[in-house]
Write a protein that holds these residues in place. Structure first.
Motif, PDB file in Angstrom:
ATOM      1  N   ALA A   1       0.710  -1.010   0.049  1.00 18.57           N
ATOM      2  CA  ALA A   1      -0.102  -0.046  -0.054  1.00 18.57           C
ATOM      3  C   ALA A   1       1.003   1.103  -0.098  1.00 18.57           C
ATOM      4  CB  ALA A   1      -0.900  -0.038   1.357  1.00 18.57           C
ATOM      5  N   ALA A   2       0.336   2.376  -0.612  1.00 20.45           N
ATOM      6  CA  ALA A   2       1.080   3.563  -0.337  1.00 20.45           C
ATOM      7  C   ALA A   2       0.713   4.202   0.808  1.00 20.45           C
ATOM      8  CB  ALA A   2       0.470   4.355  -1.716  1.00 20.45           C
ATOM      9  N   PRO A   3       1.943   4.773   1.426  1.00 21.16           N
ATOM     10  CA  PRO A   3       1.640   5.397   2.776  1.00 21.16           C
ATOM     11  C   PRO A   3       0.753   6.776   2.558  1.00 21.16           C
ATOM     12  CG  PRO A   3       3.857   5.754   1.969  1.00 21.16           C
ATOM     13  CD  PRO A   3       3.208   4.939   0.930  1.00 21.16           C
ATOM     14  N   GLY A   4       0.994   7.095   1.413  1.00 19.92           N
ATOM     15  CA  GLY A   4       0.410   8.459   0.787  1.00 19.92           C
ATOM     16  C   GLY A   4      -1.186   8.813   1.555  1.00 19.92           C
ATOM     17  N   PRO A   5      -2.063   9.176   0.647  1.00 13.29           N
ATOM     18  CA  PRO A   5      -3.309  10.041   0.842  1.00 13.29           C
ATOM     19  C   PRO A   5      -4.484   9.255   1.258  1.00 13.29           C
ATOM     20  CG  PRO A   5      -2.844   9.945  -1.470  1.00 13.29           C
ATOM     21  CD  PRO A   5      -1.613   9.300  -0.853  1.00 13.29           C
ATOM     22  N   SER A   6      -4.558   7.785   0.800  1.00 16.46           N
ATOM     23  CA  SER A   6      -5.826   7.180   0.970  1.00 16.46           C
ATOM     24  C   SER A   6      -5.929   6.544   2.255  1.00 16.46           C
ATOM     25  CB  SER A   6      -5.839   6.284  -0.151  1.00 16.46           C
ATOM     26  OG  SER A   6      -6.981   5.353   0.153  1.00 16.46           O
ATOM     27  N   TYR A   7      -7.016   7.414   2.950  1.00 12.84           N
ATOM     28  CA  TYR A   7      -7.330   7.226   4.261  1.00 12.84           C
ATOM     29  C   TYR A   7      -7.672   5.515   4.453  1.00 12.84           C
ATOM     30  CZ  TYR A   7     -10.352   6.646   8.348  1.00 12.84           C
ATOM     31  OH  TYR A   7     -10.815   6.451   9.516  1.00 12.84           O
ATOM     32  N   THR A   8      -8.681   5.107   3.657  1.00 11.44           N
ATOM     33  CA  THR A   8      -9.050   3.736   3.897  1.00 11.44           C
ATOM     34  C   THR A   8      -8.040   2.799   3.673  1.00 11.44           C
ATOM     35  OG1 THR A   8      -9.858   4.027   1.630  1.00 11.44           O
ATOM     36  CG2 THR A   8     -11.658   4.049   3.414  1.00 11.44           C
ATOM     37  N   ALA A   9      -7.055   3.288   2.820  1.00 12.62           N
ATOM     38  CA  ALA A   9      -5.886   2.204   2.444  1.00 12.62           C
ATOM     39  C   ALA A   9      -5.140   1.946   3.783  1.00 12.62           C
ATOM     40  CB  ALA A   9      -5.124   2.648   1.194  1.00 12.62           C
ATOM     41  N   ARG A  10      -4.639   3.175   4.409  1.00 12.37           N
ATOM     42  CA  ARG A  10      -4.105   2.957   5.721  1.00 12.37           C
ATOM     43  C   ARG A  10      -4.764   2.321   6.694  1.00 12.37           C
ATOM     44  NH1 ARG A  10      -3.433   8.824   4.805  1.00 12.37           N
ATOM     45  NH2 ARG A  10      -4.929   9.147   6.707  1.00 12.37           N
ATOM     46  N   CYS A  11      -6.040   2.704   6.740  1.00 10.66           N
ATOM     47  CA  CYS A  11      -6.789   1.962   7.688  1.00 10.66           C
ATOM     48  C   CYS A  11      -6.589   0.322   7.635  1.00 10.66           C
ATOM     49  CB  CYS A  11      -8.292   2.245   7.756  1.00 10.66           C
ATOM     50  SG  CYS A  11      -8.435   4.160   8.546  1.00 10.66           S
ATOM     51  N   ARG A  12      -6.766  -0.030   6.208  1.00  8.77           N
ATOM     52  CA  ARG A  12      -6.818  -1.498   6.108  1.00  8.77           C
ATOM     53  C   ARG A  12      -5.649  -1.963   6.427  1.00  8.77           C
ATOM     54  NH1 ARG A  12     -10.652   0.311   1.363  1.00  8.77           N
ATOM     55  NH2 ARG A  12      -8.977   0.270   0.172  1.00  8.77           N
ATOM     56  N   LEU A  13      -4.547  -1.487   5.995  1.00  9.93           N
ATOM     57  CA  LEU A  13      -3.097  -1.720   6.391  1.00  9.93           C
ATOM     58  C   LEU A  13      -2.899  -2.038   7.985  1.00  9.93           C
ATOM     59  CD1 LEU A  13       0.143  -0.383   4.891  1.00  9.93           C
ATOM     60  CD2 LEU A  13      -0.098  -0.428   7.329  1.00  9.93           C
TER      61      LEU A  13
ATOM     62  N   ALA B   1       4.767 -10.769   9.060  1.00 10.64           N
ATOM     63  CA  ALA B   1       3.981  -9.793   7.941  1.00 10.64           C
ATOM     64  C   ALA B   1       4.877  -8.563   7.919  1.00 10.64           C
ATOM     65  CB  ALA B   1       2.799  -9.728   8.557  1.00 10.64           C
ATOM     66  N   ARG B   2       4.935  -7.973   6.716  1.00 11.50           N
ATOM     67  CA  ARG B   2       5.576  -6.895   6.789  1.00 11.50           C
ATOM     68  C   ARG B   2       4.986  -6.010   5.566  1.00 11.50           C
ATOM     69  NH1 ARG B   2       9.937  -8.314   1.963  1.00 11.50           N
ATOM     70  NH2 ARG B   2       9.715 -10.598   1.867  1.00 11.50           N
ATOM     71  N   VAL B   3       5.394  -4.777   5.666  1.00  9.93           N
ATOM     72  CA  VAL B   3       4.718  -3.459   4.812  1.00  9.93           C
ATOM     73  C   VAL B   3       5.504  -3.313   3.518  1.00  9.93           C
ATOM     74  CG1 VAL B   3       3.908  -1.151   4.901  1.00  9.93           C
ATOM     75  CG2 VAL B   3       3.584  -2.565   6.815  1.00  9.93           C
ATOM     76  N   ILE B   4       4.940  -3.523   2.420  1.00  6.43           N
ATOM     77  CA  ILE B   4       5.652  -3.074   1.188  1.00  6.43           C
ATOM     78  C   ILE B   4       4.940  -1.795   0.775  1.00  6.43           C
ATOM     79  CG2 ILE B   4       6.467  -3.777  -1.101  1.00  6.43           C
ATOM     80  CD1 ILE B   4       7.106  -5.890   0.728  1.00  6.43           C
ATOM     81  N   PRO B   5       5.720  -0.645   0.947  1.00  3.05           N
ATOM     82  CA  PRO B   5       5.376   0.584   0.596  1.00  3.05           C
ATOM     83  C   PRO B   5       5.493   0.745  -1.008  1.00  3.05           C
ATOM     84  CG  PRO B   5       7.549   0.808   1.246  1.00  3.05           C
ATOM     85  CD  PRO B   5       7.221  -0.661   1.244  1.00  3.05           C
ATOM     86  N   VAL B   6       4.444   1.670  -1.715  1.00  3.48           N
ATOM     87  CA  VAL B   6       4.505   1.977  -2.895  1.00  3.48           C
ATOM     88  C   VAL B   6       4.466   3.534  -3.068  1.00  3.48           C
ATOM     89  CG1 VAL B   6       4.059  -0.375  -4.055  1.00  3.48           C
ATOM     90  CG2 VAL B   6       2.356   1.293  -3.367  1.00  3.48           C
ATOM     91  N   GLU B   7       4.304   4.287  -4.364  1.00  2.54           N
ATOM     92  CA  GLU B   7       4.072   5.488  -4.426  1.00  2.54           C
ATOM     93  C   GLU B   7       2.643   5.683  -4.527  1.00  2.54           C
ATOM     94  OE1 GLU B   7       5.599   8.618  -4.684  1.00  2.54           O
ATOM     95  OE2 GLU B   7       7.269   7.566  -3.575  1.00  2.54           O
TER      96      GLU B   7
END
Lengths: 333, 333
Positions: free
Chosen positions: B193-205, B219-225
């Motif tokens: 997931a992008a650490p960026g602007p998407s709120y729901t994305a961050r929450c799901r993460l 589990a690990r976090v793979i960041p994207v743009e």
DNA sequence: CTGTTAGCGCGTTCAT
DNA sequence: ATGAACGCGCTAACAG
């Protein structure tokens, strides 16, 4: 204390309020916010200052009442499930906004819904209408034109008095598709398309068949209901013996490819496939679809330009602009 | 002779014209076109008849001037390349039109463009604003709320006074995603997931990582743009050793799957993939993506309902509605 | 350059 | 139930 003084008083602030606070007349306020109006720099400054303090904004609706114009442009569209349509809408609205218009978007589902919805537009003094849908009948468009509302059609058929159109080069696409497939070694061609409402689809089909005839290669028409993914998927079975197919749009082509593969067919070894539109999915690794790029961004610009020029001079004869398409060679042929 | 009498006279027909032709007052005309107004059936009929003959239509802009309301609702959106966004917009505009509003669509590209464009809305007396984009900053939304313009956010974060929100159940999605992957035998999880602007994305993460921790699985976090197809495609390489991945949206998941396959990986044998949104492409035969269905149609309805109820009573405290998501089991896990 | 006047097209009192 | 008068917020035309 900074910021607007009456942040959320019940009543809206009007040009009258600003005029009083700035110690000028309402006309002065109006002029301060009108481009190329004759106002002295100082009064303008006073007005702007007062306006900012009060949180004033010109009411464009009221302005439109006297200027007899509105910044609204109707955008009617159907079939947003097709990614190309989504892109088209994005480009159109962007072009519109860039030129300081407000796009009001009307989803025109097939059927009479379009009529009713477009009808509403007449109540809003829209200064123009852009149509990308296949739905709206000729009669309705003519009605708009007759009412003096500039209207331009994108990829639509009907030649109507005073109605401008921008259409992609269907002829080139159809012919080049046939030539490309033959050149790649295909002997048994086919074109799959819905006989239905899409004008450009029909034209591309005709051009394709014409070219096949000229090339003296066998070709048949495979009809479907809609030019959609699902139909493409389902129609794969009907392609026995065919080794080269022109799919009228990419959306359906993706389905077709998936359908062929499901049946064990190899693309492009067994069947060469060529689509149209160059939607994003066409370049996805799962497809690598050879297709025609239809530049919906320039189409949008052209359409808006036509709209504007007709707003300036409504009497010009209807114009017809064709946008070039270009073959994007990928892996399916 | 039938049909409108003055099809294209330069001047617009007004209620005055109709009144004269029907032999009544302008007030009568007004009432004839106002629901629940007290008019005798006969006068109404006379008016309607005259109106039809003249091709008269009420000018809603002028009406709005006196009623102090407009039927316009701003819809701001960005990232229309994501098919889910396109669907969202379609549903939203349909809901709006169904309730007799006119959606004015504002493409809000990332950056300050959004500010400027939304700013324009204030000039049009919009009776509400719907925001699906990640772009518009909290400050701007607050400004609208302060100006008394109802505003509801879809899948956005910021809790702002008087601003309603409808958000999908991110928590359920994150947790269920983790559980499902583990249940399918995955030992090495990842979420991209992008650490960026998407709120729901961050929450799901977050929910996902929390669940992994609770389940005691690595589990690990793979960041994207951006959460886009291209990024998904590119990030596949970074997934060495991972055998179960939660992709924050389907759009990117499609890219991820294509990327994995390109590297020779098997889905789901080597890597299990689970997405979110259930975009049309998720059900395409090339992907058969297991994902969470986010019901953007009911979200649209809810958002519009919230908008309307706040128009009726602007003083209510901000509300927060969460829409349920449901797991759609396909072939990637 | 500025203020004053007169509408734009319509809804809404308030009498009748 | 109907008409007369007024106002919504603003700009255009006309003086000065």
């Amino acid at each position: 204390m900074s910021g607007p003084e009456k942040p959320s008083r019940g009543r809206k602030v009007t040009s009258f309020d600003v005029a009083r606070r700035a110690g000028v007349s309402r006309a002065a306020v109006s002029r301060a916010f009108t481009p190329n109006a004759s106002v002295s720099p100082e009064t303008r400054e006073k007005v702007v200052k007062a306006a900012k303090e009060l949180g004033y904004r010109v009411n464009y609706l009221a302005r439109g009442l006297t200027t007899r114009r509105s910044d609204f442009v109707g955008v009617v569209a159907a079939g947003m499930d097709n990614p190309f349509r989504a892109l088209q809408i994005e480009q159109i609205t962007k072009s519109l906004v860039r030129r300081n218009f407000r796009p009001i978007l009307l989803p025109a589902d097939q059927g009479e819904s379009a009529d009713h919805v477009m009808d509403q537009l007449l109540h809003y003094n829209v200064s123009g209408v852009l149509v990308t849908s296949d739905a709206p009948p000729t009669a309705l468009c003519a009605e708009f034109a007759a009412a003096g509302v500039p209207i331009v059609l994108i990829n639509k058929a009907d030649t109507i008095p005073s109605v401008d159109r921008v259409v992609s080069d269907t002829n080139a696409a159809g012919k080049l598709a046939a030539a490309t497939l033959v050149e790649a070694g295909a002997k048994q061609l086919a074109v799959v398309a819905a006989p239905g409402p899409s004008y450009t689809a029909r034209c591309r089909l005709q051009a394709f068949m014409g070219a096949c005839y000229a090339l003296d290669v066998e070709a048949r028409v495979i009809p479907v209901e809609h030019n959609s993914y699902r139909e493409g998927l389902a129609v794969a079975e009907a392609l026995k013996g065919v080794d080269g197919v022109f799919c009228i749009n990419d959306y359906m082509a993706c389905g077709l490819i998936d359908g062929l593969r499901r049946l064990g067919g190899k693309v492009p070894d067994d069947v060469r496939v060529i689509g149209h539109d160059d939607i994003p999915q066409a370049s996805w690794a799962a497809y690598e679809l050879t297709t025609f790029r239809q530049p919906c961004d320039v189409q949008a610009e052209q359409a808006v330009s036509l709209l504007i020029s007709r707003m300036d001079d409504p009497t010009t004869a209807e114009r017809f602009e064709v946008t070039p398409v270009s073959l994007v060679r990928r892996a399916t042929v």
